[in-house]
Scaffold this motif. Structure first.
Motif, short mmCIF file in Angstrom:
data_model
loop_
_atom_site.label_atom_id
_atom_site.label_comp_id
_atom_site.label_asym_id
_atom_site.label_seq_id
_atom_site.Cartn_x
_atom_site.Cartn_y
_atom_site.Cartn_z
N TYR A 154 0.81 -1.22 0.00
CA TYR A 154 0.00 0.00 0.00
C TYR A 154 0.84 1.27 0.00
CZ TYR A 154 -5.02 -0.43 -0.23
OH TYR A 154 -6.31 -0.56 -0.70
N THR A 211 -18.33 -0.02 -0.37
CA THR A 211 -19.17 1.08 0.09
C THR A 211 -19.62 1.90 -1.12
OG1 THR A 211 -17.58 1.15 1.91
CG2 THR A 211 -19.32 2.79 1.95
N THR A 247 -14.91 1.36 3.79
CA THR A 247 -15.33 0.53 4.92
C THR A 247 -14.92 1.17 6.24
OG1 THR A 247 -15.22 -1.44 3.59
CG2 THR A 247 -15.08 -1.76 5.96
#
Ligand code: PXG
Length: 299
Positions: A154, A211, A247
């Motif tokens: 990430y 979402t 989320t």
């Protein structure tokens, strides 16, 4: 705290992974962030499907079936007696040697489920909205590392987050290599204009957020037109409303982008409506579990 580690529930102090694990050495693995609301794991099937798609893309075979993976999530929630939780599901390539070659790890993949609480932003920001900025770090090129792969690597997002924090902001807008808005470091982005909703298409370097999908479903339910459309910063600046979805963050209003006030500088009506509808969806869309008779709230 009990952690699920390779089929066993172990104490947090014993939940250890080898320094030769390729998840640690190279970020070679995949993950999901999931929420549970009042004994319901929100969209568990969708999260597990996405996890297996990420794993398939990086050729990481997972020895657990999807049902077994779902069971591991529920088992971890029960072991920690959690009604509401943030769940981190991690599958790394596992232990190998110091080389990149993933074949050295085959059959050793590490599977971890952590269930804990998370409060990403203070309540005030949900009521008053947040200010975000665009940062210099571009979102990874899809052809280099596809943002649909929720990989353990990430750094792209962390670099952007660092740039936002260094400038005194909590979240960053990341552009793609053409200068279009891609997404934020851990959230998708939406704008509202003339009563219609817009979000960048997933092919423009953003993760297809669960979402985000929920918001698109809500838009259909409340009969509001929603478009997946390329967005420029100009369009963000001149939107009537803006909000982020993820989320961890759930739905959070944005009231200022790169110093430009969005709308009237307050969370907009559509954003508030979608936030309220989202609350309703979190009560029904997912997999229920029970905490047993000792915890009567969720039997
Ligand atoms: N984009 C990216 C890059 C993400 O990592 C989302 C969008 C939203 O997707 P979901 O499916 O959650 O609606 C994510 C979410 C955090 C955090 O701390 C968020 C994510 C991963 C790790 C940490 O906010 N992923």
């Amino acid at each position: 705290m009990k952690i699920y580690l390779n089929g066993k529930m172990v104490d947090k102090s014993e939940a250890k992974v080898s320094v030769f694990d390729h998840g640690f050495l190279y970020g070679d693995g995949v993950f999901e962030g999931i929420r549970a609301y009042n004994c319901l794991v929100f969209k568990l099937k969708e999260h597990i499907d996405r996890l297996y798609e990420s794993a398939h893309s990086i050729m990481l075979p997972i020895k657990l079936s999807k049902q077994q993976m779902a069971d591991a999530v529920i088992k971890t929630l029960k072991a920690n007696v959690l009604r509401d939780a943030y769940i981190r599901l991690i599958v790394s390539r596992g232990e190998g040697d110091l080389g990149l070659d993933p074949r050295k790890c085959y059959g050793n993949e590490t599977i971890v489920v952590i269930a804990d609480k998370i409060v990403l932003y203070p309540e005030k920001l949900y009521k008053e909205g947040m200010e975000i900025i665009t940062v210099p770090t571009l979102r990874n090129l899809s052809e280099a590392l596809n943002p649909q792969i929720k990989s353990l690597n990430y750094l792209n997002n962390i670099l952007a987050k660092i740039e936002a924090i260094n400038s005194g902001y909590q979240e960053a807008i990341m552009l793609d290599h053409l200068g279009y808005v891609a997404e934020c470091t851990g959230d998708n982005i939406f704008i509202v204009k003339k009563g219609e909703i817009f979000t960048p298409p997933q092919c423009m370097g953003s993760l297809r957020g669960i979402t985000r999908d929920s918001v698109l479903e809500i838009a259909a339910k409340i009969k509001t037109a929603a478009h997946e459309h390329v967005l420029t910063r100009h369009e963000l600046f001149n939107a009537q409303e803006c909000f982020l979805t993820g989320t961890a963050a759930e739905i959070i209003p944005v009231v200022r982008v790169d110093g430009r006030v969005i709308g009237d500088g307050k969370p907009g009506k559509m954003t508030q409506k979608i936030m309220a509808e989202f609350r309703k969806v979190t009560k029904v869309a997912g997999v229920k579990y029970s905490l047993g008779t000792k915890n009567r709230e969720c039997v």
